[in-house]
Design a protein around this motif. Structure first.
Motif, PDB file in Angstrom:
ATOM      1  N   GLU A 123       0.836  -1.205   0.000  1.00  0.00           N
ATOM      2  CA  GLU A 123       0.000   0.000   0.000  1.00  0.00           C
ATOM      3  C   GLU A 123       0.868   1.251   0.000  1.00  0.00           C
ATOM      4  OE1 GLU A 123      -0.614  -2.586   2.264  1.00  0.00           O
ATOM      5  OE2 GLU A 123      -2.108  -3.355   0.870  1.00  0.00           O
ATOM      6  N   VAL A 124       1.937   1.214   0.824  1.00  0.00           N
ATOM      7  CA  VAL A 124       2.855   2.352   0.880  1.00  0.00           C
ATOM      8  C   VAL A 124       3.537   2.533  -0.477  1.00  0.00           C
ATOM      9  CG1 VAL A 124       5.012   3.189   1.916  1.00  0.00           C
ATOM     10  CG2 VAL A 124       3.215   2.260   3.368  1.00  0.00           C
ATOM     11  N   ALA A 125       3.886   1.425  -1.116  1.00  0.00           N
ATOM     12  CA  ALA A 125       4.498   1.513  -2.441  1.00  0.00           C
ATOM     13  C   ALA A 125       3.541   2.193  -3.425  1.00  0.00           C
ATOM     14  CB  ALA A 125       4.879   0.116  -2.940  1.00  0.00           C
ATOM     15  N   ASN A 126       2.253   1.848  -3.327  1.00  0.00           N
ATOM     16  CA  ASN A 126       1.261   2.498  -4.187  1.00  0.00           C
ATOM     17  C   ASN A 126       1.255   4.004  -3.956  1.00  0.00           C
ATOM     18  OD1 ASN A 126       0.441   0.052  -5.254  1.00  0.00           O
ATOM     19  ND2 ASN A 126      -1.292  -0.184  -3.864  1.00  0.00           N
ATOM     20  N   GLN A 127       1.322   4.416  -2.691  1.00  0.00           N
ATOM     21  CA  GLN A 127       1.319   5.840  -2.366  1.00  0.00           C
ATOM     22  C   GLN A 127       2.581   6.518  -2.877  1.00  0.00           C
ATOM     23  OE1 GLN A 127      -1.310   7.163  -1.519  1.00  0.00           O
ATOM     24  NE2 GLN A 127      -2.170   6.531   0.438  1.00  0.00           N
ATOM     25  N   THR A 128       3.723   5.835  -2.744  1.00  0.00           N
ATOM     26  CA  THR A 128       5.008   6.416  -3.131  1.00  0.00           C
ATOM     27  C   THR A 128       5.055   6.700  -4.632  1.00  0.00           C
ATOM     28  OG1 THR A 128       6.003   5.146  -1.335  1.00  0.00           O
ATOM     29  CG2 THR A 128       7.518   6.154  -2.884  1.00  0.00           C
ATOM     30  N   LEU A 129       4.267   5.952  -5.417  1.00  0.00           N
ATOM     31  CA  LEU A 129       4.213   6.198  -6.866  1.00  0.00           C
ATOM     32  C   LEU A 129       3.770   7.628  -7.169  1.00  0.00           C
ATOM     33  CD1 LEU A 129       2.622   2.842  -8.087  1.00  0.00           C
ATOM     34  CD2 LEU A 129       4.931   3.648  -8.555  1.00  0.00           C
ATOM     35  N   ASN A 130       3.066   8.269  -6.216  1.00  0.00           N
ATOM     36  CA  ASN A 130       2.621   9.643  -6.407  1.00  0.00           C
ATOM     37  C   ASN A 130       3.784  10.627  -6.460  1.00  0.00           C
ATOM     38  OD1 ASN A 130      -0.304   9.312  -6.435  1.00  0.00           O
ATOM     39  ND2 ASN A 130      -0.083   8.694  -4.307  1.00  0.00           N
ATOM     40  N   LEU A 131       4.965  10.197  -6.021  1.00  0.00           N
ATOM     41  CA  LEU A 131       6.127  11.088  -6.040  1.00  0.00           C
ATOM     42  C   LEU A 131       6.815  11.115  -7.412  1.00  0.00           C
ATOM     43  CD1 LEU A 131       7.793  10.313  -2.580  1.00  0.00           C
ATOM     44  CD2 LEU A 131       6.185  12.121  -3.156  1.00  0.00           C
ATOM     45  N   ASN A 132       6.267  10.414  -8.390  1.00  0.00           N
ATOM     46  CA  ASN A 132       6.875  10.399  -9.719  1.00  0.00           C
ATOM     47  C   ASN A 132       7.001  11.828 -10.245  1.00  0.00           C
ATOM     48  OD1 ASN A 132       7.893   9.443 -12.148  1.00  0.00           O
ATOM     49  ND2 ASN A 132       5.861   9.154 -13.035  1.00  0.00           N
ATOM     50  N   GLY A 133       8.205  12.189 -10.726  1.00  0.00           N
ATOM     51  CA  GLY A 133       8.428  13.522 -11.271  1.00  0.00           C
ATOM     52  C   GLY A 133       8.850  14.555 -10.235  1.00  0.00           C
ATOM     53  N   ILE A 134       9.088  14.129  -8.991  1.00  0.00           N
ATOM     54  CA  ILE A 134       9.471  15.070  -7.933  1.00  0.00           C
ATOM     55  C   ILE A 134      10.900  15.570  -8.168  1.00  0.00           C
ATOM     56  CG2 ILE A 134      10.357  13.303  -6.332  1.00  0.00           C
ATOM     57  CD1 ILE A 134       9.006  14.885  -4.056  1.00  0.00           C
ATOM     58  N   PRO A 135      11.150  16.868  -7.990  1.00  0.00           N
ATOM     59  CA  PRO A 135      12.514  17.386  -8.186  1.00  0.00           C
ATOM     60  C   PRO A 135      13.432  16.973  -7.035  1.00  0.00           C
ATOM     61  CG  PRO A 135      10.880  19.179  -8.072  1.00  0.00           C
ATOM     62  CD  PRO A 135      10.180  17.908  -7.710  1.00  0.00           C
ATOM     63  N   PHE A 136      14.635  16.518  -7.379  1.00  0.00           N
ATOM     64  CA  PHE A 136      15.604  16.081  -6.378  1.00  0.00           C
ATOM     65  C   PHE A 136      16.989  16.461  -6.872  1.00  0.00           C
ATOM     66  CE2 PHE A 136      18.421  12.481  -4.973  1.00  0.00           C
ATOM     67  CZ  PHE A 136      18.482  12.823  -3.632  1.00  0.00           C
ATOM     68  N   LEU A 137      17.653  17.386  -6.180  1.00  0.00           N
ATOM     69  CA  LEU A 137      18.995  17.850  -6.546  1.00  0.00           C
ATOM     70  C   LEU A 137      19.074  18.258  -8.026  1.00  0.00           C
ATOM     71  CD1 LEU A 137      21.239  15.215  -4.703  1.00  0.00           C
ATOM     72  CD2 LEU A 137      20.454  17.425  -3.873  1.00  0.00           C
ATOM     73  N   GLY A 138      18.044  18.941  -8.494  1.00  0.00           N
ATOM     74  CA  GLY A 138      18.058  19.434  -9.862  1.00  0.00           C
ATOM     75  C   GLY A 138      17.599  18.436 -10.906  1.00  0.00           C
ATOM     76  N   ALA A 139      17.258  17.231 -10.502  1.00  0.00           N
ATOM     77  CA  ALA A 139      16.768  16.221 -11.451  1.00  0.00           C
ATOM     78  C   ALA A 139      15.331  15.858 -11.093  1.00  0.00           C
ATOM     79  CB  ALA A 139      17.645  14.979 -11.408  1.00  0.00           C
ATOM     80  N   LEU A 140      14.566  15.431 -12.077  1.00  0.00           N
ATOM     81  CA  LEU A 140      13.206  14.961 -11.816  1.00  0.00           C
ATOM     82  C   LEU A 140      13.240  13.440 -11.682  1.00  0.00           C
ATOM     83  CD1 LEU A 140      11.123  17.149 -14.298  1.00  0.00           C
ATOM     84  CD2 LEU A 140      11.646  17.568 -11.901  1.00  0.00           C
ATOM     85  N   LEU A 141      12.911  12.953 -10.493  1.00  0.00           N
ATOM     86  CA  LEU A 141      12.961  11.508 -10.250  1.00  0.00           C
ATOM     87  C   LEU A 141      11.810  10.813 -10.955  1.00  0.00           C
ATOM     88  CD1 LEU A 141      13.852  11.299  -6.443  1.00  0.00           C
ATOM     89  CD2 LEU A 141      15.379  11.143  -8.421  1.00  0.00           C
TER      90      LEU A 141
END
Length: 157
Positions: A123-141
């Motif tokens: 379930e947590v993995a399903n939620q974490t998918l919402n972070l797709n495209g989050i900026p991290f150190l200048g890159a989009l994860l």
């Protein structure tokens, strides 16, 4: 007018012998079995709510781990396991995808351009998918399922 003699009783079902030899053999075999549990071989698998212990075979445990694991692509150079875990855990808390005190990401393996993170549950993995495209150190994860993820088992109709 009376009927004939009463019918004979039915024969006993096979395997149900009336002799007591089987109980004697059992007692004799049991008397010599004085070997208790061997020390050092204890330890039961972790209990997952709602899943009987019998079902926790290796294949299911492996599938369950796959369901909890996510691929994180496009990680910038210099990304460490600790840094990525702290970032993702913080992001999950900040946007309300988990409790403020929770640590949804358990584990992390970082490679050159990508990483794998292990979440506390599917379930947590399903939620974490919402972070797709989050900026991290200048890159989009890129947060997605790993290629070996097959999805939940679908019952054949």
């Amino acid at each position: 007018g009376g009927g004939g003699p009463p019918p004979p009783p039915p024969p006993p079902p096979p395997g149900a012998s009336s002799s007591s030899s089987s109980t004697m053999m059992y007692n004799n075999a049991h008397a010599g079995a004085g070997v208790g549990g061997l020390p050092g071989l204890g330890g039961s698998p972790p209990q997952i709510p709602g899943v009987p212990n019998v079902l926790l075979n290796a294949q299911q445990a492996a599938q369950e781990k796959i369901n909890r694991e996510l691929f994180v692509g496009n990680t910038p150079p210099g990304t460490t396991e600790m840094l990525l875990m702290q970032f993702l855990n913080g992001a999950m808390r900040r946007v309300g995808l988990c409790d403020p005190q929770a640590t949804p990401i358990l584990n992390c393996r970082v490679n050159q351009k990508f990483a794998f993170v292990e979440c506390t549950s599917a379930e947590v993995a399903n939620q974490t998918l919402n972070l797709n495209g989050i900026p991290f150190l200048g890159a989009l994860l890129k947060v997605s399922r790993p290629s070996k993820y097959t999805g939940p088992p679908v019952a054949a109709s």
